[in-house]
Motif scaffolding. Structure first.
Motif, PDB file in Angstrom:
ATOM      1  N   CYS A   7       0.862  -1.180   0.000  1.00 23.33           N
ATOM      2  CA  CYS A   7       0.000   0.000   0.000  1.00 23.33           C
ATOM      3  C   CYS A   7       0.897   1.228   0.000  1.00 23.33           C
ATOM      4  CB  CYS A   7      -0.957   0.006   1.191  1.00 23.33           C
ATOM      5  SG  CYS A   7      -0.173   0.156   2.805  1.00 23.33           S
ATOM      6  N   TYR A   8       0.311   2.386   0.139  1.00 16.39           N
ATOM      7  CA  TYR A   8       1.070   3.631   0.056  1.00 16.39           C
ATOM      8  C   TYR A   8       2.187   3.694   1.093  1.00 16.39           C
ATOM      9  CZ  TYR A   8       2.194   8.556  -0.255  1.00 16.39           C
ATOM     10  OH  TYR A   8       2.865   9.740  -0.403  1.00 16.39           O
ATOM     11  N   GLY A   9       1.858   3.563   2.372  1.00 16.94           N
ATOM     12  CA  GLY A   9       2.868   3.716   3.417  1.00 16.94           C
ATOM     13  C   GLY A   9       3.372   2.416   4.014  1.00 16.94           C
ATOM     14  N   GLY A  10       2.662   1.322   3.769  1.00 19.31           N
ATOM     15  CA  GLY A  10       3.073   0.039   4.318  1.00 19.31           C
ATOM     16  C   GLY A  10       2.820  -0.093   5.808  1.00 19.31           C
ATOM     17  N   GLY A 113      -6.474   9.880   8.354  1.00 15.82           N
ATOM     18  CA  GLY A 113      -5.781   9.471   9.569  1.00 15.82           C
ATOM     19  C   GLY A 113      -4.287   9.320   9.345  1.00 15.82           C
ATOM     20  N   GLY A 114      -3.925   8.705   8.221  1.00 13.77           N
ATOM     21  CA  GLY A 114      -2.510   8.568   7.876  1.00 13.77           C
ATOM     22  C   GLY A 114      -1.851   9.912   7.629  1.00 13.77           C
ATOM     23  N   LEU A 115      -2.570  10.804   6.969  1.00 13.68           N
ATOM     24  CA  LEU A 115      -2.047  12.146   6.705  1.00 13.68           C
ATOM     25  C   LEU A 115      -1.767  12.880   8.017  1.00 13.68           C
ATOM     26  CD1 LEU A 115      -1.528  14.589   4.728  1.00 13.68           C
ATOM     27  CD2 LEU A 115      -3.917  15.161   5.124  1.00 13.68           C
ATOM     28  N   PHE A 116      -2.754  12.888   8.910  1.00 10.48           N
ATOM     29  CA  PHE A 116      -2.571  13.592  10.183  1.00 10.48           C
ATOM     30  C   PHE A 116      -1.508  12.931  11.057  1.00 10.48           C
ATOM     31  CE2 PHE A 116      -6.735  15.533   9.269  1.00 10.48           C
ATOM     32  CZ  PHE A 116      -6.434  16.853   9.579  1.00 10.48           C
ATOM     33  N   SER A 117      -1.538  11.615  11.141  1.00 10.38           N
ATOM     34  CA  SER A 117      -0.638  10.934  12.065  1.00 10.38           C
ATOM     35  C   SER A 117       0.787  10.803  11.530  1.00 10.38           C
ATOM     36  CB  SER A 117      -1.196   9.549  12.402  1.00 10.38           C
ATOM     37  OG  SER A 117      -0.383   8.922  13.358  1.00 10.38           O
ATOM     38  N   ARG A 118       0.948  10.306  10.305  1.00 13.59           N
ATOM     39  CA  ARG A 118       2.293  10.025   9.794  1.00 13.59           C
ATOM     40  C   ARG A 118       2.968  11.272   9.229  1.00 13.59           C
ATOM     41  NH1 ARG A 118       3.215   7.381  12.969  1.00 13.59           N
ATOM     42  NH2 ARG A 118       5.309   7.190  12.168  1.00 13.59           N
ATOM     43  N   TRP A 119       2.220  12.098   8.516  1.00 13.04           N
ATOM     44  CA  TRP A 119       2.833  13.257   7.857  1.00 13.04           C
ATOM     45  C   TRP A 119       2.873  14.491   8.741  1.00 13.04           C
ATOM     46  CZ3 TRP A 119       5.721  13.337   3.635  1.00 13.04           C
ATOM     47  CH2 TRP A 119       5.652  12.237   2.790  1.00 13.04           C
ATOM     48  N   LEU A 120       1.747  14.793   9.390  1.00 14.41           N
ATOM     49  CA  LEU A 120       1.667  16.020  10.183  1.00 14.41           C
ATOM     50  C   LEU A 120       1.998  15.805  11.657  1.00 14.41           C
ATOM     51  CD1 LEU A 120      -1.549  17.529   8.556  1.00 14.41           C
ATOM     52  CD2 LEU A 120       0.844  18.050   8.022  1.00 14.41           C
ATOM     53  N   LYS A 121       2.140  14.533  12.056  1.00 12.21           N
ATOM     54  CA  LYS A 121       2.484  14.179  13.446  1.00 12.21           C
ATOM     55  C   LYS A 121       1.442  14.672  14.459  1.00 12.21           C
ATOM     56  CE  LYS A 121       6.500  12.621  11.987  1.00 12.21           C
ATOM     57  NZ  LYS A 121       6.384  11.444  11.211  1.00 12.21           N
ATOM     58  N   ILE A 122       0.179  14.681  14.047  1.00 12.05           N
ATOM     59  CA  ILE A 122      -0.915  15.091  14.926  1.00 12.05           C
ATOM     60  C   ILE A 122      -1.722  13.829  15.260  1.00 12.05           C
ATOM     61  CG2 ILE A 122      -2.869  16.647  15.242  1.00 12.05           C
ATOM     62  CD1 ILE A 122      -1.721  18.393  12.991  1.00 12.05           C
ATOM     63  N   ASP A 123      -1.172  13.029  16.180  1.00 12.82           N
ATOM     64  CA  ASP A 123      -1.776  11.741  16.506  1.00 12.82           C
ATOM     65  C   ASP A 123      -3.151  11.843  17.156  1.00 12.82           C
ATOM     66  OD1 ASP A 123       0.208  10.158  15.427  1.00 12.82           O
ATOM     67  OD2 ASP A 123       1.308   9.952  17.310  1.00 12.82           O
ATOM     68  N   PHE A 124      -3.403  12.894  17.923  1.00  9.41           N
ATOM     69  CA  PHE A 124      -4.700  12.967  18.599  1.00  9.41           C
ATOM     70  C   PHE A 124      -5.850  13.114  17.604  1.00  9.41           C
ATOM     71  CE2 PHE A 124      -3.741  17.499  18.371  1.00  9.41           C
ATOM     72  CZ  PHE A 124      -4.977  18.114  18.217  1.00  9.41           C
TER      73      PHE A 124
END
Length: 169
Positions: A7-10, A113-124
């Motif tokens: 997939c995109y990020g694995g 969710g992947g964009l916010f968590s993995r790229w922007l580091k906004i896990d909440f």
């Protein structure tokens, strides 16, 4: 046999597919937040891990199961296909290889969710969306894994690429 879910990020849909394939997740019920977050490599891989194969285990038939993130690359999977074909032609690989694209199962919640968590580091924000997306996608991912296993049994080719477009949202 070697199964490689990609997939995109694995780190999201392919990890979920590997977990269903290996029966770490039970296909008879939607996974819980805890089950999802405890999966090996779920939401942990980063940009630098793209193109790296991650071994997740052996299935009930002794087949190896891997995941890989391909990013935006249109050439990674065909390149790996060509490499596996060359190794097979020179009797350097003794297994069939099945590449299965899990990206078509990804709902909008998982994408964001992947964009916010993995790229922007906004896990909440990202992690709750990833959980929701994983739960929303679970039936499609289970079907994709079943389809992948069935294709592996019926397709006699040594190296197989499954795009799985029938699962697109």
């Amino acid at each position: 046999m070697i199964y490689i879910y990609n997939c995109y990020g694995g780190t999201h849909s392919s990890v979920l597919a590997a977990a269903y394939h290996l029966k770490i997740l039970d296909e008879t019920h939607e996974p819980t937040k805890e089950e999802i977050l405890n999966l090996k490599d779920f939401n942990t891989l980063v940009y630098g891990n793209r193109g790296e194969l991650f071994f997740h285990g052996f299935d009930e038939d002794g087949n190896r199961v891997y995941v890989i993130g391909r990013g935006r690359s249109k050439v990674l999977i065909p390149g790996l296909f060509n490499l596996a074909s060359m190794l097979d032609k020179n009797d350097l690989i003794g297994d069939r290889v099945i590449f299965s694209n899990t990206s078509p199962t990804v709902p909008l919640a998982m994408t964001f969710g992947g964009l916010f968590s993995r790229w922007l580091k906004i896990d909440f924000i990202g992690v709750p969306l990833l959980i929701r997306g994983s739960q929303e996608a679970y039936k499609d991912i289970v079907k994709l894994v079943e389809t992948t296993k069935a294709e592996a049994q019926t397709d006699s080719s040594t190296i197989v690429i499954l795009e799985n477009k029938q699962f697109e949202h």
